[in-house]
Design a protein around this motif. Sequence first.
Motif, PDB file in Angstrom:
ATOM      1  N   UNK A   1      72.761  78.394   3.314  1.00 24.68           N
ATOM      2  CA  UNK A   1      73.470  77.123   3.442  1.00 24.68           C
ATOM      3  C   UNK A   1      73.185  76.440   4.764  1.00 24.68           C
ATOM      4  N   UNK A   2      73.100  77.217   5.833  1.00 30.49           N
ATOM      5  CA  UNK A   2      72.836  76.640   7.158  1.00 30.49           C
ATOM      6  C   UNK A   2      71.428  76.065   7.249  1.00 30.49           C
ATOM      7  N   UNK A   3      70.449  76.787   6.698  1.00 31.73           N
ATOM      8  CA  UNK A   3      69.070  76.288   6.705  1.00 31.73           C
ATOM      9  C   UNK A   3      68.969  74.982   5.913  1.00 31.73           C
ATOM     10  N   UNK A   4      69.620  74.949   4.755  1.00 28.38           N
ATOM     11  CA  UNK A   4      69.616  73.723   3.954  1.00 28.38           C
ATOM     12  C   UNK A   4      70.359  72.593   4.676  1.00 28.38           C
ATOM     13  N   UNK A   5      71.455  72.956   5.366  1.00 24.39           N
ATOM     14  CA  UNK A   5      72.212  71.953   6.117  1.00 24.39           C
ATOM     15  C   UNK A   5      71.362  71.351   7.229  1.00 24.39           C
ATOM     16  N   UNK A   6      70.665  72.191   7.966  1.00 24.49           N
ATOM     17  CA  UNK A   6      69.791  71.705   9.033  1.00 24.49           C
ATOM     18  C   UNK A   6      68.698  70.802   8.452  1.00 24.49           C
TER      19      UNK A   6
ATOM     20  N   UNK B   1      66.618  65.260   7.550  1.00 25.08           N
ATOM     21  CA  UNK B   1      66.263  64.200   6.607  1.00 25.08           C
ATOM     22  C   UNK B   1      67.033  62.918   6.933  1.00 25.08           C
ATOM     23  N   UNK B   2      68.321  63.057   7.224  1.00 21.75           N
ATOM     24  CA  UNK B   2      69.121  61.874   7.542  1.00 21.75           C
ATOM     25  C   UNK B   2      68.733  61.310   8.910  1.00 21.75           C
TER      26      UNK B   2
ATOM     27  N   UNK C   1      84.251  68.606   9.858  1.00 21.64           N
ATOM     28  CA  UNK C   1      83.275  69.344   9.050  1.00 21.64           C
ATOM     29  C   UNK C   1      82.103  68.403   8.809  1.00 21.64           C
ATOM     30  N   UNK C   2      80.935  68.755   9.306  1.00 22.19           N
ATOM     31  CA  UNK C   2      79.790  67.854   9.238  1.00 22.19           C
ATOM     32  C   UNK C   2      79.373  67.560   7.811  1.00 22.19           C
ATOM     33  N   UNK C   3      79.791  68.376   6.860  1.00 18.37           N
ATOM     34  CA  UNK C   3      79.454  68.119   5.462  1.00 18.37           C
ATOM     35  C   UNK C   3      79.960  66.757   5.013  1.00 18.37           C
ATOM     36  N   UNK C   4      81.053  66.303   5.621  1.00 19.39           N
ATOM     37  CA  UNK C   4      81.634  65.020   5.224  1.00 19.39           C
ATOM     38  C   UNK C   4      80.865  63.830   5.787  1.00 19.39           C
ATOM     39  N   UNK C   5      79.906  64.075   6.674  1.00 20.27           N
ATOM     40  CA  UNK C   5      79.057  63.004   7.190  1.00 20.27           C
ATOM     41  C   UNK C   5      77.813  62.779   6.338  1.00 20.27           C
ATOM     42  N   UNK C   6      77.489  63.743   5.495  1.00 25.04           N
ATOM     43  CA  UNK C   6      76.224  63.702   4.773  1.00 25.04           C
ATOM     44  C   UNK C   6      76.324  62.878   3.492  1.00 25.04           C
ATOM     45  N   UNK C   7      75.233  62.210   3.148  1.00 25.68           N
ATOM     46  CA  UNK C   7      75.191  61.421   1.932  1.00 25.68           C
ATOM     47  C   UNK C   7      75.280  62.327   0.708  1.00 25.68           C
ATOM     48  N   UNK C   8      75.998  61.860  -0.310  1.00 19.89           N
ATOM     49  CA  UNK C   8      76.167  62.654  -1.520  1.00 19.89           C
ATOM     50  C   UNK C   8      74.870  62.693  -2.321  1.00 19.89           C
ATOM     51  N   UNK C   9      74.774  63.680  -3.188  1.00 19.13           N
ATOM     52  CA  UNK C   9      73.586  63.842  -4.016  1.00 19.13           C
ATOM     53  C   UNK C   9      73.393  65.301  -4.368  1.00 19.13           C
TER      54      UNK C   9
ATOM     55  N   UNK D   1      71.202  67.487  -3.295  1.00 19.56           N
ATOM     56  CA  UNK D   1      70.956  68.351  -2.140  1.00 19.56           C
ATOM     57  C   UNK D   1      72.265  68.770  -1.482  1.00 19.56           C
ATOM     58  N   UNK D   2      73.155  67.824  -1.247  1.00 20.00           N
ATOM     59  CA  UNK D   2      74.419  68.150  -0.598  1.00 20.00           C
ATOM     60  C   UNK D   2      75.299  68.990  -1.518  1.00 20.00           C
ATOM     61  N   UNK D   3      75.145  68.823  -2.840  1.00 19.53           N
ATOM     62  CA  UNK D   3      75.894  69.659  -3.784  1.00 19.53           C
ATOM     63  C   UNK D   3      75.468  71.118  -3.663  1.00 19.53           C
ATOM     64  N   UNK D   4      74.173  71.337  -3.527  1.00 19.46           N
ATOM     65  CA  UNK D   4      73.666  72.705  -3.350  1.00 19.46           C
ATOM     66  C   UNK D   4      74.185  73.295  -2.044  1.00 19.46           C
ATOM     67  N   UNK D   5      74.168  72.505  -0.976  1.00 16.44           N
ATOM     68  CA  UNK D   5      74.675  72.978   0.320  1.00 16.44           C
ATOM     69  C   UNK D   5      76.155  73.326   0.211  1.00 16.44           C
ATOM     70  N   UNK D   6      76.931  72.430  -0.402  1.00 14.48           N
ATOM     71  CA  UNK D   6      78.360  72.688  -0.584  1.00 14.48           C
ATOM     72  C   UNK D   6      78.596  73.967  -1.377  1.00 14.48           C
ATOM     73  N   UNK D   7      77.745  74.219  -2.360  1.00 11.37           N
ATOM     74  CA  UNK D   7      77.906  75.419  -3.193  1.00 11.37           C
ATOM     75  C   UNK D   7      77.731  76.688  -2.370  1.00 11.37           C
ATOM     76  N   UNK D   8      76.719  76.713  -1.499  1.00 13.09           N
ATOM     77  CA  UNK D   8      76.488  77.902  -0.683  1.00 13.09           C
ATOM     78  C   UNK D   8      77.649  78.132   0.289  1.00 13.09           C
ATOM     79  N   UNK D   9      78.136  77.073   0.913  1.00 13.92           N
ATOM     80  CA  UNK D   9      79.257  77.254   1.833  1.00 13.92           C
ATOM     81  C   UNK D   9      80.546  77.583   1.094  1.00 13.92           C
ATOM     82  N   UNK D  10      80.686  77.119  -0.134  1.00 12.50           N
ATOM     83  CA  UNK D  10      81.848  77.479  -0.947  1.00 12.50           C
ATOM     84  C   UNK D  10      81.825  78.975  -1.256  1.00 12.50           C
TER      85      UNK D  10
END
Length: 419
Positions: free
Chosen positions: A167-172, A177-178, A259-267, A269-278
């Motif tokens: 999740x961290x690697x995908x988050x970085x 990308x942003x 939580x930096x996840x709330x700054x990221x654009x939805x889509x 990719x972010x769904x996959x990141x959210x899944x790993x952190x969940x």
Amino acid sequence: MSEKGFDMIATGKGFSVFTATAFIIGEVAGGGILSLPSATAGAGWSGLAMILYCATCAGISGMCLAKSWLILEERYPEYRQGLTRKPFSTIGAFVSVIMNITRIGASTVFVILSAGLAVALTSSFIHLTECQWIPIVVAVFLVPFWLGSPADFWPVAYLAMLSTVIGSILLITKIIMELSKNGPSTDYHIDGIKSYSAAFGTILFAFGGASAFPNFQNDMKEKTKFPIAVVFGFIGLILLYLPTAGLGYGTFGHSVKSSILKNLETGTFITVINSFFFIHCLTVVIIILNPVYLDMEELLRIPKQFNWKRCVFRTALLALILLIAETFPSFGEIVDLIGGSTVAIMAFVLPPIFYIKLCRDNSGDWPERSVSIYHYIVFGVIVLSGFVGGIASTYATISNWTPLSSACYLSHNSGNSTK
């Protein structure tokens, strides 16, 4: 410092250095990594140096705690008979209370974060608020919490570590990308000394897993190798934390959320990141809260074997976490408060003091140990940092806190989101 006598500690069945490293990374990271960009925003670019400093201090404190337990086993044979369930009785009631408060608070943070991630993952087809997701998340933990010690669920540690790392690697990657798309932020101002102090508490929380180290060490096959796991674990944490904090702050600047996840654009990719952190949140709570169960069950004389008393007690404690989460559903504020208060005590202040006290105690027929002037200076700096920084951070958090203002069970807050 003399290490003579550590080879006297018996080894037996238990997990390896790699598994212990997985427990450390899996338990410590997660919520901390998501809040570090916000902490960096509170302290400015110096926040990166603060992260590295806190990592070094917390790592040294973790080594002190590990060696302290080895000394106790060396001096008191009753503590090395098998995988004893409770390595806290020699520390005292005060430490047990602080440890339990810390871990209950940290568990609450992950429950709240899990609820927020559940909303992000299901908002398109399940229309529940974060406050409504909190009891559902708590219910999911019920059966796993009835397990025994960390040795009973070592696969959970690997799952927690893998989900955090991936999740961290995908988050970085997503932040990069942003950053490439929108460019860096232009607003890097610091609000003031209170913001800087609160940032210290957030960073402390990110390294606040030391109170569980004796449990992990106690379930190892070779307990003397736990300091190696501490070194590997903190190197892994630094490799995850610094890029996330630096890139997150560089991209979003002062506007980065708790939580930096709330700054990221939805889509997707972010769904996959959210899944790993969940997944990480669901697994790490089991690791975090287990030492509380072991400590309190020893006090209440609940048998070690699986029994109905264990189930009732652990369910009741889970209900307490539910109440706290519904009363204070603000992710960022709890992180700052716990980090600046109990985490500062458990991770910075107490471990070096314990180690010095044990080394200076030569009253029995024990191998002689000494602490050099150099180590006294290092330990003194760590203790002073935790004490002063913890007080400043706690004051900064409490001075801006409005208890019950966002409680889920108040009608006007029933649809609140965690901040």
